[in-house]
Design a protein around this motif. Structure first.
Motif, PDB file in Angstrom:
ATOM      1  N   GLY A 271      -0.876 -42.165  44.889  1.00 23.19           N
ATOM      2  CA  GLY A 271      -0.145 -43.202  44.163  1.00 23.19           C
ATOM      3  C   GLY A 271       1.242 -42.740  43.756  1.00 23.19           C
ATOM      4  N   GLY A 272       1.615 -41.543  44.146  1.00 21.67           N
ATOM      5  CA  GLY A 272       2.830 -40.916  43.625  1.00 21.67           C
ATOM      6  C   GLY A 272       4.107 -41.290  44.324  1.00 21.67           C
ATOM      7  N   ASP A 273       4.136 -42.462  44.891  1.00 23.77           N
ATOM      8  CA  ASP A 273       5.352 -42.940  45.520  1.00 23.77           C
ATOM      9  C   ASP A 273       6.431 -43.098  44.452  1.00 23.77           C
ATOM     10  OD1 ASP A 273       7.212 -44.152  47.093  1.00 23.77           O
ATOM     11  OD2 ASP A 273       5.708 -45.243  48.239  1.00 23.77           O
TER      12      ASP A 273
ATOM     13  N   THR B 235       2.606 -54.916  37.713  1.00 19.14           N
ATOM     14  CA  THR B 235       2.212 -55.751  38.855  1.00 19.14           C
ATOM     15  C   THR B 235       3.290 -55.734  39.926  1.00 19.14           C
ATOM     16  OG1 THR B 235       1.950 -57.272  37.022  1.00 19.14           O
ATOM     17  CG2 THR B 235       0.669 -57.710  38.924  1.00 19.14           C
ATOM     18  N   THR B 236       4.550 -55.881  39.518  1.00 20.94           N
ATOM     19  CA  THR B 236       5.606 -55.877  40.531  1.00 20.94           C
ATOM     20  C   THR B 236       5.753 -54.480  41.128  1.00 20.94           C
ATOM     21  OG1 THR B 236       7.153 -55.637  38.726  1.00 20.94           O
ATOM     22  CG2 THR B 236       6.999 -57.815  39.704  1.00 20.94           C
ATOM     23  N   GLY B 237       5.594 -53.449  40.287  1.00 20.05           N
ATOM     24  CA  GLY B 237       5.677 -52.077  40.798  1.00 20.05           C
ATOM     25  C   GLY B 237       4.616 -51.833  41.859  1.00 20.05           C
ATOM     26  N   LEU B 238       3.421 -52.351  41.605  1.00 20.17           N
ATOM     27  CA  LEU B 238       2.330 -52.091  42.547  1.00 20.17           C
ATOM     28  C   LEU B 238       2.480 -52.899  43.831  1.00 20.17           C
ATOM     29  CD1 LEU B 238      -0.541 -51.831  39.994  1.00 20.17           C
ATOM     30  CD2 LEU B 238       0.089 -50.090  41.643  1.00 20.17           C
TER      31      LEU B 238
ATOM     32  N   ALA C 227     -11.317 -46.074  52.399  1.00 18.73           N
ATOM     33  CA  ALA C 227     -11.388 -45.638  51.001  1.00 18.73           C
ATOM     34  C   ALA C 227     -12.102 -46.711  50.190  1.00 18.73           C
ATOM     35  CB  ALA C 227      -9.980 -45.414  50.464  1.00 18.73           C
ATOM     36  N   GLU C 228     -12.919 -46.278  49.237  1.00 22.00           N
ATOM     37  CA  GLU C 228     -13.603 -47.229  48.360  1.00 22.00           C
ATOM     38  C   GLU C 228     -12.569 -47.822  47.399  1.00 22.00           C
ATOM     39  OE1 GLU C 228     -16.956 -47.588  48.644  1.00 22.00           O
ATOM     40  OE2 GLU C 228     -17.433 -45.844  49.887  1.00 22.00           O
ATOM     41  N   ASP C 229     -12.826 -49.054  46.964  1.00 23.73           N
ATOM     42  CA  ASP C 229     -11.897 -49.726  46.042  1.00 23.73           C
ATOM     43  C   ASP C 229     -11.640 -48.887  44.789  1.00 23.73           C
ATOM     44  OD1 ASP C 229     -11.938 -51.701  47.868  1.00 23.73           O
ATOM     45  OD2 ASP C 229     -12.844 -53.238  46.591  1.00 23.73           O
ATOM     46  N   GLY C 230     -12.725 -48.347  44.237  1.00 22.74           N
ATOM     47  CA  GLY C 230     -12.583 -47.559  43.010  1.00 22.74           C
ATOM     48  C   GLY C 230     -11.697 -46.346  43.210  1.00 22.74           C
ATOM     49  N   PHE C 231     -11.831 -45.705  44.373  1.00 29.36           N
ATOM     50  CA  PHE C 231     -11.010 -44.534  44.685  1.00 29.36           C
ATOM     51  C   PHE C 231      -9.538 -44.913  44.735  1.00 29.36           C
ATOM     52  CE2 PHE C 231      -8.697 -42.043  47.823  1.00 29.36           C
ATOM     53  CZ  PHE C 231      -8.962 -40.748  47.431  1.00 29.36           C
ATOM     54  N   ILE C 232      -9.252 -46.022  45.401  1.00 28.86           N
ATOM     55  CA  ILE C 232      -7.850 -46.454  45.517  1.00 28.86           C
ATOM     56  C   ILE C 232      -7.294 -46.790  44.137  1.00 28.86           C
ATOM     57  CG2 ILE C 232      -6.281 -48.125  46.565  1.00 28.86           C
ATOM     58  CD1 ILE C 232      -8.353 -48.467  48.818  1.00 28.86           C
ATOM     59  N   ALA C 233      -8.102 -47.516  43.346  1.00 32.36           N
ATOM     60  CA  ALA C 233      -7.643 -47.870  41.990  1.00 32.36           C
ATOM     61  C   ALA C 233      -7.372 -46.604  41.179  1.00 32.36           C
ATOM     62  CB  ALA C 233      -8.678 -48.747  41.292  1.00 32.36           C
ATOM     63  N   ASP C 234      -8.243 -45.586  41.319  1.00 29.93           N
ATOM     64  CA  ASP C 234      -8.047 -44.326  40.593  1.00 29.93           C
ATOM     65  C   ASP C 234      -6.673 -43.728  40.870  1.00 29.93           C
ATOM     66  OD1 ASP C 234     -10.485 -44.446  39.477  1.00 29.93           O
ATOM     67  OD2 ASP C 234     -11.440 -42.945  40.775  1.00 29.93           O
ATOM     68  N   GLN C 235      -6.288 -43.744  42.149  1.00 28.93           N
ATOM     69  CA  GLN C 235      -5.018 -43.128  42.533  1.00 28.93           C
ATOM     70  C   GLN C 235      -3.858 -43.752  41.770  1.00 28.93           C
ATOM     71  OE1 GLN C 235      -5.256 -40.514  44.629  1.00 28.93           O
ATOM     72  NE2 GLN C 235      -7.425 -41.027  44.531  1.00 28.93           N
ATOM     73  N   PHE C 236      -3.858 -45.089  41.694  1.00 34.58           N
ATOM     74  CA  PHE C 236      -2.716 -45.767  41.103  1.00 34.58           C
ATOM     75  C   PHE C 236      -2.803 -45.799  39.587  1.00 34.58           C
ATOM     76  CE2 PHE C 236      -2.781 -47.127  45.476  1.00 34.58           C
ATOM     77  CZ  PHE C 236      -1.462 -46.955  45.818  1.00 34.58           C
ATOM     78  N   GLN C 237      -4.018 -45.864  39.046  1.00 34.61           N
ATOM     79  CA  GLN C 237      -4.124 -45.933  37.593  1.00 34.61           C
ATOM     80  C   GLN C 237      -3.795 -44.578  36.975  1.00 34.61           C
ATOM     81  OE1 GLN C 237      -8.251 -47.004  37.506  1.00 34.61           O
ATOM     82  NE2 GLN C 237      -8.742 -45.353  36.117  1.00 34.61           N
TER      83      GLN C 237
END
Ligand SMILES: Nc1ncnc2c1ncn2[C@@H]1O[C@H](COP(=O)(O)OP(=O)(O)OP(=O)(O)O)[C@@H](O)[C@H]1O
Ligand SMILES: [Mg+2]
Lengths: 226, 247
Positions: free
Chosen positions: B11-13, B142-145, B160-170
């Protein structure tokens, strides 16, 4: 391995890209997906790697009807597919190493011999000097190899490649196709979209020809070069 | 090339570095509003406490004469066991029949109402700032994402599982939100130190003392955490909602 039954596809209200298409690809097979420019090669692959749902009809993958597979079971199916996207889709803020390692990360593998495996693969595709480089410094040809390395690093049972030779010169394109042929020999099912039919005829593999919404599966034939 | 663990900064873009700046500003404003509202409330409370139980004796012209006594006398009643207003009134009537005896509370009441109204307005402003902050964090996240849609979709397609992806960005949102909030709080503290120094330099007794009770400090210290957790939750929900729309 892959079975299409009465599959139709259209984007929104656009023209029909696929019209009532049915075919089956055996496990362990190798097909070149050929056709003129723009008939829906990428769209057909998108249906195979579950980025699209057909407008009508059913797609079966690994013996599972995807319309009836619960959503939570799809990620595991997806992890068995290696994808080379036509536009690479690499993560620019990661290094070459991390991009290639991504599928292993998603598979929950930890460091160790896996890391060496990634390093070896990067060396093998000729990017050893770029292991820790970020993506933007790479040429399109180099990015193409990163995309290929990422697609095969986790030993997928199905490899779907969209114009993987598009950014490579003919020698490298040949070398890449030979690499895919090697993977096919050890059991990987391969579908490779290409508009380069002179490359395709050098291998003894069947074609999947798409034209005007129809898909025709050709026969496996003797290659001139292998 | 050995790593202890796979943890790619997925998520570190660099594109949503905007969020900490917004949060910085919001926490700064919220901290100042909070301190002012709390300090105003505290000051009003202290002032009222100092004025309750005070009786004003106003001596009439007859009693004033040449006597060296002030025309107004403040009488402070002992909180317990002291005289009542009526007793004072009776006692004064004996020595100065024309004098008027008033309960300070009588004329203080409207003033106290004003102070509490000001305090209510302060809390209202604070609540509005809080709502505006929440709305801004939601909007920015929201706009950032939206910029990360491609990366999200890629991870999704790669299994990737949804939860895993959410973890990265949260995780990214949590870190960014906390750093932004901390910076805002530190700058607010700096601003108050400056204000305090200036107030001392002016020796202006009319300026309310901006002192906080422990609860106020806890509230203030909670601001960066609140901002970080809010940013994290918004990121998680936004990602999960975007993923739910993918095939
Ligand atoms: N996301 C989309 N939305 C709308 N129409 C699309 C979309 N993607 C593809 N199409 C249309 O579907 C048709 C097939 O596109 P597709 O990209 O699958 O063809 P292709 O054979 O891969 O082309 P190329 O040879 O250029 O790679 C084209 O007419 C294209 O305009
Ligand atoms: Mg295409």
């Amino acid at each position: 391995m892959i079975r299409f039954q009465g599959v139709s596809l259209r984007y929104g209200n656009g023209p029909q890209v696929l019209r009532d298409v049915s075919f089956e690809l055996e496990p362990g097979s190798f097909h070149f997906l050929v056709g003129p420019s723009g008939p829906g090669k990428s769209s057909l692959l998108r249906l195979m790697y579950l980025a699209l749902r057909p407008t009508r009809g059913t797609v079966e993958l690994f013996g599972r009807d995807l319309t009836e597979t619960p959503r939570r079971e799809l990620p595991a199916l997806r992890r068995r597919i290696g994808i080379v996207f036509q536009d690479f889709r690499l993560l620019d803020h990661l290094t070459v190493f991390d991009n290639v390692a991504l599928p292993l990360c998603l598979a929950g593998l930890r460091a160790g011999s896996v890391c060496e495996h990634v390093g070896e693969l990067i060396n093998w595709v000729g990017l050893g000097h770029h292991v820790e480089s970020r993506l933007p410094v790479l040429s399109d040809g180099e990015k193409q190899w990163v995309a290929i390395a990422r697609a095969i690093v986790a030993r997928p049972s199905l490899l779907l490649a969209d114009e993987p030779t598009g950014n490579l010169d003919p020698d490298l394109g040949l070398r890449l196709t030979q690499l895919f042929a090697e993977l096919n020999k050890i059991g990987t099912t391969v579908v490779m979209a290409t508009h380069n039919e002179t490359l395709a005829v050098r291998f003894p593999f069947a074609t999947l020809r798409i034209n005007e919404g129809q898909v025709a599966v050709g026969q496996r034939r003797a290659g001139r070069l292998q | 090339m050995r790593r202890s663990e796979w943890s790619l900064p997925l998520g570190g873009d660099a594109t949503d570095r905007f969020l900490p700046w917004i949060i910085w500003l919001l926490v700064f404003i919220a901290a100042i509003a909070l301190v002012i509202a709390l300090a105003l409330g505290g000051a009003a409370e202290r002032w009222r406490a100092s004025q309750s139980g005070v009786i004003t004796v106003e001596l009439g012209a007859a009693a004033a004469g040449n006597l060296p006594i002030p025309l107004l006398i403040d009488v402070r009643l002992a909180p317990t066991g002291g005289a009542t207003l009526d007793q004072v009134r009776a006692a004064v009537a004996v020595v100065a029949p024309g004098a008027q005896v008033d309960d300070a509370g009588a004329w203080l009441a409207p003033l106290a109402r004003t102070v509490s109204a000001v305090r209510t307005v302060g809390y209202g402003v604070l609540a509005l700032i809080g709502l505006a902050s929440i709305a801004t964090v939601v909007f920015t996240s929201t706009t950032g994402l939206a910029v990360h849609r491609d990366a999200m979709e890629l991870l999704h397609l790669m299994g990737a599982e949804d939860g895993f992806i959410a973890d990265q960005f949260q995780r990214q949102a949590l870190i960014m939100g906390f750093l932004g909030g901390l910076a805002g709080l530190i700058l607010a503290a700096g601003a108050f130190a400056l204000f305090g120094a200036m107030a001392r330099g002016l020796e202006a007794p009319l300026l309310p003392r901006l002192s906080l009770d422990p609860a106020g400090f806890v509230l203030l210290a909670a601001l960066p955490f609140a901002a970080a957790i809010l940013a994290m939750l918004v990121a998680r929900l936004t990602v999960l909602r975007a993923l739910a729309r993918l095939p």
